[in-house]
Scaffold this motif. Structure first.
Motif, short mmCIF file in Angstrom:
data_model
loop_
_atom_site.label_atom_id
_atom_site.label_comp_id
_atom_site.label_asym_id
_atom_site.label_seq_id
_atom_site.Cartn_x
_atom_site.Cartn_y
_atom_site.Cartn_z
N UNK A 8 0.83 -1.21 0.00
CA UNK A 8 0.00 0.00 0.00
C UNK A 8 0.86 1.25 0.00
N UNK A 9 2.03 1.20 0.61
CA UNK A 9 2.95 2.32 0.47
C UNK A 9 4.36 1.75 0.34
N UNK A 10 5.29 2.63 -0.01
CA UNK A 10 6.63 2.14 -0.32
C UNK A 10 7.59 2.21 0.84
N UNK A 11 7.08 2.45 2.05
CA UNK A 11 8.00 2.71 3.16
C UNK A 11 8.96 1.55 3.41
N UNK A 12 8.45 0.32 3.31
CA UNK A 12 9.30 -0.83 3.62
C UNK A 12 10.44 -0.93 2.62
N UNK A 13 10.11 -0.81 1.32
CA UNK A 13 11.18 -0.94 0.34
C UNK A 13 12.12 0.26 0.38
N UNK A 14 11.59 1.43 0.76
CA UNK A 14 12.47 2.60 0.89
C UNK A 14 13.54 2.37 1.94
N UNK A 15 13.18 1.66 3.02
CA UNK A 15 14.16 1.40 4.08
C UNK A 15 15.33 0.59 3.52
N UNK A 16 15.00 -0.40 2.68
CA UNK A 16 16.06 -1.24 2.13
C UNK A 16 16.87 -0.45 1.11
N UNK A 17 16.18 0.39 0.32
CA UNK A 17 16.88 1.13 -0.74
C UNK A 17 17.92 2.10 -0.21
N UNK A 18 17.82 2.45 1.08
CA UNK A 18 18.82 3.35 1.66
C UNK A 18 20.22 2.76 1.65
#
Lengths: 271, 248
Positions: free
Chosen positions: A235-245
């Motif tokens: 539903x939002x990208x927060x989880x994948x954003x954490x990894x992309x850091x």
């Protein structure tokens, strides 16, 4: 009804993997998971991908078969499970042991301290990443309403689809409460994911794999989870954003994808 | 930073400042990082809820759960991990996860589920520190909570019996102890000469297992064979807790 099916499977399909170690790995070994497009959830997909990566790293052929009732066919109730010869083994840990008994191992070259570290990092992934995935899927109302309930119950007719989904949600929430995650907010869970990724990133450093030149089951497990998080639409990208850091983790996932799965691996979309 | 920090936790016995793992982790960390904690031992007269123990009370707020308390202390500049490298910090998280997944179920079982141990040692000890009628209810609830946790995290759904899990969790715990012993080797602490967060956690989990006298002792016997882990616990007790042993 499901309990009955489970009872039958439990009685007629023994799963202890120890004795027939002498048989070589057959060509028709199969891995069972839920339906890829409509049913499988983030955490199960991660687990399945981890096992597939591990078997690829060991150079053992495996055919992936999707079944709606994979969870009930599994001897431990968890997916994925592999059917090799007349043995059925589920979950990465037991599968690694089973494969080792057949003479294939990725971690034989490690010394005792490294083996301890490998086990510790695998527990870290299970403790934080997997639990966070379960939390997001089953305890975050937005995700549950938009994605999880619909996907989990999709193979079944009404009202079974709702009943099974609610039952599973209740089970997961009970477990979260028992381990102290019941009162966590989504932000705290994402914070934990960030901490876990930071630890993995620091441990990986600039090496190609966690134990330098050769991949081990830890690499397979981390790849399974991170790749799934990166390629799954939530539903939002927060989880994948954490990894992309963490750029070295992204490079790590790409490296394993290209080396062991060839280009053009599917990216899962949940809608 | 100058505000008084009060820690409410379960008391000690058998030579330990506390018999409760979580409380011991926080106390050890406070000693290692130099945080000035005023320790209030829970007894019959304590009014607060015992479910959250250990609890850190500051002027502004109340914090429970060891991980959160340690985070708070670090933010207050009481940091025992200052000298660690990034990789060592990552290793700390990983080993703590290992402890919680592999060792904790067996420790919980030894204290709260194994009937001989629970009824002869654990229950009377905790009940004597609670006012009536809590002393009749709360130990039972804590025991049930421990059993639920073990079954939900290590058990398999739903046709599942404790006896099957028991063998598995003790096997895992013994393997975990061996791994810790290998990792510690001959060093004084896990990361060199100064104790850190990981040492606090390992001490918190191992010391009660090492010192408390139980009737059923299979895990304790295994621990006693790993002499470097026993030496590790004794060293910390002698160096950091010698003064407060008299209160235990």
């Amino acid at each position: 009804m499901c309990l009955l099916i489970w009872l039958v499977i439990d009685i007629f399909l023994p799963c202890v993997p120890v004795s027939t170690a002498a048989e070589p790995w057959p060509e028709n070994a199969t891995l069972y998971q839920q339906l890829k497009g409509e049913q499988i959830l983030l955490s199960d997909n991660a687990a399945s991908l981890a096992v597939q990566a591990f078997l690829q790293m060991c150079n053992l052929p495996i055919k992936v078969v999707c079944r709606a009732n994979a969870e009930y066919m599994s001897p431990s109730g968890k997916v994925p499970f592999i059917h090799v010869g007349n043995q059925v083994v589920s979950e990465l840990g037991p599968i690694v042991q089973f494969v080792k008994a057949k003479g294939h191992s990725l971690s034989d070259g490690l010394d005792e301290v490294q083996k301890a570290e490998m086990k510790a990092y695998m527990e870290l992934v299970n403790n934080m990443l997997l639990t966070a995935e379960l939390y997001l899927q089953w305890c975050d109302d937005a995700t549950v309403g938009e994605i999880t309930h619909a996907r989990y119950g999709s193979p079944y007719p009404w009202p079974l689809n709702h009943i099974l989904a609610y039952q599973k949600q209740w089970e997961v929430k009970r477990k979260m409460k028992a381990i102290g995650w019941g009162n966590k907010t989504l932000d705290q869970v994402l914070e934990d994911v960030d901490q876990c990724c930071q630890a993995l990133s620091q441990r990986l450093g600039t090496q190609p794999y966690f134990f330098n030149k050769q991949p081990t089951e830890l690499d397979a497990l981390v790849f399974g989870h991170l790749y799934t998080i990166l390629t799954t639409q939530m539903t939002n990208d927060e989880l994948s954003e954490k990894v992309k850091n963490y750029s070295n983790l992204l490079a790590f996932c790409r490296r394993i994808e290209q080396h062991y799965f060839g280009k053009g691996s599917s990216s899962i979309r949940l809608s | 930073m100058a505000a008084p920090l009060e820690l409410s936790c379960w008391g000690g016995g058998w030579g330990l400042p506390s018999v409760h793992s979580d409380s011991l982790v926080v106390m050890a960390y406070a000693k290692f990082s130099g945080a000035p904690l005023k320790v209030n031992v829970i007894d019959n007269t304590w009014r607060g809820s015992r479910g959250d123990v250990p609890v850190l009370t500051t002027e502004d707020n109340t914090i429970s759960q060891p991980a959160k308390i340690l985070n708070f202390l670090r933010k207050q500049k009481y940091n025992a991990d200052y000298e660690l490298s990034a990789k060592q910090g990552a290793d700390t998280l990983a080993y703590i996860a290992l402890l919680e997944e592999k060792l904790l179920p067996a420790v919980l079982h030894t204290f709260w589920v194994e009937s001989d141990n629970y009824f002869t040692v654990t229950k009377p000890w905790f009940a004597s520190r609670m006012p009536f009628p809590l002393s009749l209810i709360l130990p039972g609830r804590m025991s049930k909570g421990a059993l639920t946790r073990i079954l939900l995290t290590r058990g398999e759904p739903p046709l599942y019996h404790l006896r099957e899990v028991e063998a598995q969790i003790y096997r895992d715990a013994k393997e975990c102890l061996n791994l810790l012993s290998n990792r510690l080797g001959t060093s004084q602490f896990f990361f060199g000469d100064m104790p850190s967060t990981l040492d606090a956690y390992v001490f918190g989990f191992l010391a009660p297992l090492y010192k408390v006298r139980f009737p059923k002792v299979q895990l304790q016997e295994h621990l006693k064979q790993l002499s470097n882990l026993c030496r590790f616990c004794d060293d910390i007790l002698n160096s950091y807790f010698r003064v407060s042993l008299g209160d235990g």
